[in-house]
Design a protein around this motif. Structure first.
Motif, PDB file in Angstrom:
ATOM      1  N   GLY A 184       0.435  16.836  18.936  1.00  0.00           N
ATOM      2  CA  GLY A 184      -0.217  15.576  19.310  1.00  0.00           C
ATOM      3  C   GLY A 184       0.211  15.072  20.658  1.00  0.00           C
ATOM      4  N   GLY A 185       0.455  15.984  21.601  1.00  0.00           N
ATOM      5  CA  GLY A 185       0.993  15.582  22.899  1.00  0.00           C
ATOM      6  C   GLY A 185       0.033  14.811  23.778  1.00  0.00           C
ATOM      7  N   SER A 186      -1.263  14.996  23.573  1.00  0.00           N
ATOM      8  CA  SER A 186      -2.248  14.292  24.401  1.00  0.00           C
ATOM      9  C   SER A 186      -2.452  12.881  23.876  1.00  0.00           C
ATOM     10  CB  SER A 186      -3.583  15.049  24.397  1.00  0.00           C
ATOM     11  OG  SER A 186      -4.581  14.308  25.082  1.00  0.00           O
ATOM     12  N   ARG A 191      -4.618  15.781  20.621  1.00  0.00           N
ATOM     13  CA  ARG A 191      -4.608  17.221  20.408  1.00  0.00           C
ATOM     14  C   ARG A 191      -3.304  17.802  20.951  1.00  0.00           C
ATOM     15  NH1 ARG A 191     -10.765  19.210  22.013  1.00  0.00           N
ATOM     16  NH2 ARG A 191     -11.854  17.882  20.518  1.00  0.00           N
ATOM     17  N   SER A 192      -2.903  18.912  20.372  1.00  0.00           N
ATOM     18  CA  SER A 192      -1.664  19.579  20.789  1.00  0.00           C
ATOM     19  C   SER A 192      -1.957  20.578  21.897  1.00  0.00           C
ATOM     20  CB  SER A 192      -1.024  20.297  19.592  1.00  0.00           C
ATOM     21  OG  SER A 192      -0.862  19.417  18.496  1.00  0.00           O
ATOM     22  N   THR A 193      -0.913  20.972  22.583  1.00  0.00           N
ATOM     23  CA  THR A 193      -1.038  21.966  23.655  1.00  0.00           C
ATOM     24  C   THR A 193      -0.279  23.231  23.272  1.00  0.00           C
ATOM     25  OG1 THR A 193      -1.262  20.295  25.387  1.00  0.00           O
ATOM     26  CG2 THR A 193      -0.568  22.493  26.075  1.00  0.00           C
ATOM     27  N   PRO A 213      -8.239  23.271  20.502  1.00  0.00           N
ATOM     28  CA  PRO A 213      -9.599  22.733  20.361  1.00  0.00           C
ATOM     29  C   PRO A 213      -9.757  21.671  19.285  1.00  0.00           C
ATOM     30  CG  PRO A 213      -9.458  24.921  19.373  1.00  0.00           C
ATOM     31  CD  PRO A 213      -8.153  24.673  20.064  1.00  0.00           C
ATOM     32  N   VAL A 214      -8.807  21.559  18.355  1.00  0.00           N
ATOM     33  CA  VAL A 214      -8.905  20.581  17.277  1.00  0.00           C
ATOM     34  C   VAL A 214      -7.576  19.849  17.135  1.00  0.00           C
ATOM     35  CG1 VAL A 214     -10.635  21.887  15.997  1.00  0.00           C
ATOM     36  CG2 VAL A 214      -8.215  22.284  15.555  1.00  0.00           C
ATOM     37  N   VAL A 215      -7.619  18.713  16.446  1.00  0.00           N
ATOM     38  CA  VAL A 215      -6.405  17.932  16.184  1.00  0.00           C
ATOM     39  C   VAL A 215      -5.650  18.557  15.012  1.00  0.00           C
ATOM     40  CG1 VAL A 215      -5.502  15.677  15.520  1.00  0.00           C
ATOM     41  CG2 VAL A 215      -7.488  15.827  17.038  1.00  0.00           C
ATOM     42  N   SER A 216      -4.357  18.780  15.191  1.00  0.00           N
ATOM     43  CA  SER A 216      -3.515  19.328  14.123  1.00  0.00           C
ATOM     44  C   SER A 216      -2.887  18.190  13.320  1.00  0.00           C
ATOM     45  CB  SER A 216      -2.410  20.215  14.707  1.00  0.00           C
ATOM     46  OG  SER A 216      -2.951  21.334  15.361  1.00  0.00           O
ATOM     47  N   ARG A 217      -2.844  18.331  12.011  1.00  0.00           N
ATOM     48  CA  ARG A 217      -2.345  17.261  11.155  1.00  0.00           C
ATOM     49  C   ARG A 217      -0.856  17.363  10.874  1.00  0.00           C
ATOM     50  NH1 ARG A 217      -6.482  17.214   6.231  1.00  0.00           N
ATOM     51  NH2 ARG A 217      -6.518  19.457   6.628  1.00  0.00           N
ATOM     52  N   SER A 218      -0.207  18.375  11.403  1.00  0.00           N
ATOM     53  CA  SER A 218       1.245  18.504  11.260  1.00  0.00           C
ATOM     54  C   SER A 218       1.769  19.362  12.398  1.00  0.00           C
ATOM     55  CB  SER A 218       1.612  19.137   9.913  1.00  0.00           C
ATOM     56  OG  SER A 218       1.167  20.477   9.864  1.00  0.00           O
ATOM     57  N   SER A 219       3.079  19.276  12.641  1.00  0.00           N
ATOM     58  CA  SER A 219       3.682  20.103  13.689  1.00  0.00           C
ATOM     59  C   SER A 219       3.598  21.578  13.317  1.00  0.00           C
ATOM     60  CB  SER A 219       5.141  19.688  13.911  1.00  0.00           C
ATOM     61  OG  SER A 219       5.894  19.837  12.707  1.00  0.00           O
ATOM     62  N   ALA A 220       3.708  21.873  11.998  1.00  0.00           N
ATOM     63  CA  ALA A 220       3.603  23.271  11.559  1.00  0.00           C
ATOM     64  C   ALA A 220       2.221  23.829  11.863  1.00  0.00           C
ATOM     65  CB  ALA A 220       3.897  23.365  10.058  1.00  0.00           C
ATOM     66  N   GLU A 221       1.184  23.001  11.690  1.00  0.00           N
ATOM     67  CA  GLU A 221      -0.172  23.464  11.962  1.00  0.00           C
ATOM     68  C   GLU A 221      -0.363  23.751  13.447  1.00  0.00           C
ATOM     69  OE1 GLU A 221      -4.795  21.874  11.748  1.00  0.00           O
ATOM     70  OE2 GLU A 221      -3.240  20.868  10.583  1.00  0.00           O
ATOM     71  N   PRO A 268       1.616  33.849   1.207  1.00  0.00           N
ATOM     72  CA  PRO A 268       0.179  33.618   1.017  1.00  0.00           C
ATOM     73  C   PRO A 268      -0.159  32.601  -0.075  1.00  0.00           C
ATOM     74  CG  PRO A 268       0.837  35.629  -0.096  1.00  0.00           C
ATOM     75  CD  PRO A 268       2.066  35.115   0.606  1.00  0.00           C
ATOM     76  N   VAL A 269       0.843  31.983  -0.704  1.00  0.00           N
ATOM     77  CA  VAL A 269       0.586  31.130  -1.855  1.00  0.00           C
ATOM     78  C   VAL A 269       0.503  29.646  -1.485  1.00  0.00           C
ATOM     79  CG1 VAL A 269       1.394  30.565  -4.198  1.00  0.00           C
ATOM     80  CG2 VAL A 269       1.811  32.829  -3.255  1.00  0.00           C
ATOM     81  N   GLN A 270       0.852  29.275  -0.245  1.00  0.00           N
ATOM     82  CA  GLN A 270       0.900  27.869   0.129  1.00  0.00           C
ATOM     83  C   GLN A 270      -0.507  27.340   0.420  1.00  0.00           C
ATOM     84  OE1 GLN A 270       4.139  26.918   2.878  1.00  0.00           O
ATOM     85  NE2 GLN A 270       4.837  29.015   2.689  1.00  0.00           N
ATOM     86  N   HIS A 271      -1.317  27.213  -0.618  1.00  0.00           N
ATOM     87  CA  HIS A 271      -2.725  26.877  -0.444  1.00  0.00           C
ATOM     88  C   HIS A 271      -2.915  25.477   0.123  1.00  0.00           C
ATOM     89  CE1 HIS A 271      -3.729  30.554  -2.477  1.00  0.00           C
ATOM     90  NE2 HIS A 271      -3.079  30.201  -3.559  1.00  0.00           N
ATOM     91  N   VAL A 272      -2.171  24.492  -0.362  1.00  0.00           N
ATOM     92  CA  VAL A 272      -2.360  23.114   0.077  1.00  0.00           C
ATOM     93  C   VAL A 272      -2.036  22.960   1.553  1.00  0.00           C
ATOM     94  CG1 VAL A 272      -1.604  20.737  -0.250  1.00  0.00           C
ATOM     95  CG2 VAL A 272      -1.881  22.238  -2.231  1.00  0.00           C
ATOM     96  N   GLN A 273      -0.970  23.614   1.996  1.00  0.00           N
ATOM     97  CA  GLN A 273      -0.540  23.481   3.380  1.00  0.00           C
ATOM     98  C   GLN A 273      -1.423  24.275   4.340  1.00  0.00           C
ATOM     99  OE1 GLN A 273       3.561  24.573   3.723  1.00  0.00           O
ATOM    100  NE2 GLN A 273       4.290  22.970   2.363  1.00  0.00           N
ATOM    101  N   THR A 274      -2.114  25.285   3.833  1.00  0.00           N
ATOM    102  CA  THR A 274      -2.779  26.221   4.748  1.00  0.00           C
ATOM    103  C   THR A 274      -4.293  26.225   4.659  1.00  0.00           C
ATOM    104  OG1 THR A 274      -2.661  28.032   3.144  1.00  0.00           O
ATOM    105  CG2 THR A 274      -0.792  27.762   4.629  1.00  0.00           C
ATOM    106  N   LYS A 275      -4.886  25.371   3.821  1.00  0.00           N
ATOM    107  CA  LYS A 275      -6.326  25.434   3.649  1.00  0.00           C
ATOM    108  C   LYS A 275      -7.063  25.181   4.957  1.00  0.00           C
ATOM    109  CE  LYS A 275     -10.056  23.630   0.760  1.00  0.00           C
ATOM    110  NZ  LYS A 275     -10.418  22.706  -0.342  1.00  0.00           N
ATOM    111  N   HIS A 276      -6.555  24.275   5.791  1.00  0.00           N
ATOM    112  CA  HIS A 276      -7.227  23.914   7.034  1.00  0.00           C
ATOM    113  C   HIS A 276      -6.975  24.919   8.157  1.00  0.00           C
ATOM    114  CE1 HIS A 276      -3.378  21.937   6.400  1.00  0.00           C
ATOM    115  NE2 HIS A 276      -3.172  21.957   7.705  1.00  0.00           N
ATOM    116  N   VAL A 277      -6.097  25.895   7.955  1.00  0.00           N
ATOM    117  CA  VAL A 277      -5.876  26.945   8.958  1.00  0.00           C
ATOM    118  C   VAL A 277      -6.024  28.310   8.282  1.00  0.00           C
ATOM    119  CG1 VAL A 277      -4.453  25.648  10.571  1.00  0.00           C
ATOM    120  CG2 VAL A 277      -3.378  26.699   8.575  1.00  0.00           C
TER     121      VAL A 277
END
Length: 309
Positions: A184-186, A191-193, A213-221, A268-277
């Protein structure tokens, strides 16, 4: 770029409009190529490469250095900053640039021309990559604050006009890349860089700083998206090395300082954390399972940082 393999040796021809560079380890093939070009075109052999498309090439016993010293000095002279006071960093860490900052607008054509020249300079100056990426986001509506940020880059260049890239011979055969992201640097759109720099056999060869190109909802994303870009770069480098028939250590290494992003890639099991990526996760997971890459953790203190940090 054209290349020819001949009994384990290689000749490489690089062409840009009417400028040609030849290199390789097959002297016979290079001489044959020179004779062929002379018979077909009016060409002149300028000897050992010293200057090419604004880039200066210097050799020593330690390796090859590529810089754009004359290009920098000409740019400073053109902008009237040849006698300016140098600064230590290309970006003011306390200043946040925004699209609508209330400052007076400046000549868009002049701003675009100047930033375009800095973009070309970044081919040999990774230290200004982030700063140039930042000011290039305001090409269509530059203000006085944006123009001052561009001038700060020029003040920084005044202190080190001859800085460039060193290519040295060493025993390493690794292909590796460091990836990072500022979450979220911008301040304009949050958006992140993404930032990455890749090394082939211990030498820096590619680097990039680009807003995601998109806003990330966490630093991990945001870190995970940077990792996906890093994997694409590694695969591209591998393809070039395979075409040149150059062997490298396997697997290729991707360094990241975010353990959550690494865990997402390997679990591969972290479905909640990874659905958006999801697509990026499957892409990285596939390359991990194939043994193309590995993702070792690197502490933030050892991570290669962008110059704005």
């Amino acid at each position: 770029m054209f290349y020819k393999h001949n009994h384990g040796k290689i000749a490489i021809l690089i062409v840009y409009v009417d400028d040609i560079v030849m290199t390789g380890d097959d002297i016979v093939e290079l001489e044959s190529l020179k004779n062929f070009l002379s018979n077909q075109f009016e060409v002149k052999d300028l000897g050992q490469l010293k200057y090419f498309l604004g880039m200066e090439v210097a050799r020593s016993s330690k390796g090859i250095v590529i810089s754009q010293r004359k290009y920098v000095l000409d740019l400073l002279k053109e902008t009237g900053l040849l006698g300016c006071k140098p600064v230590a960093t290309p970006v003011d860490p306390n200043q946040k640039l925004e699209k609508e900052d209330g400052a007076e607008a400046v000549d868009k054509n002049r701003y675009q021309k100047l930033v375009g020249k800095l973009i070309y300079l970044a081919h040999t100056r990774p230290d200004i990559a982030f700063a140039v990426s930042l000011v290039s986001q305001f090409m269509h509506c530059p203000s006085e604050k944006h123009y001052k940020a561009v001038h700060r880059i020029l003040h920084y260049l005044k202190g080190s006009p001859g800085k460039g890239i060193m290519f040295s011979k060493n025993g390493s055969r690794r292909v590796e890349i460091f990836t990072d992201a500022d979450w979220g640097g911008s301040s304009t759109d949050r958006r992140s860089t993404t930032g990455y720099c890749s090394f082939v056999w211990g030498n820096l060869v590619t680097w990039r700083s680009k807003k995601q190109p998109v806003v990330s909802r966490s630093s991990a994303e945001s870190e995970f998206r940077a990792m996906a870009q890093g994997v694409c770069e590694l695969l591209w480098l591998r393809k070039i090395l395979e075409e040149l028939k150059v062997e490298g250590d396997k697997p290729m290494r991707l360094y990241c300082d975010n353990k959550s992003a690494i865990n997402i890639a390997q679990n591969p099991v972290q479905h909640v954390q990874t659905k958006h990526v999801e697509i990026d996760r499957h892409f990285i997971k596939e390359k991990l399972e194939n043994g193309d890459i590995c993702i070792p953790f690197v502490p933030s203190s050892e991570q290669l940082r962008r110059c704005s940090y």
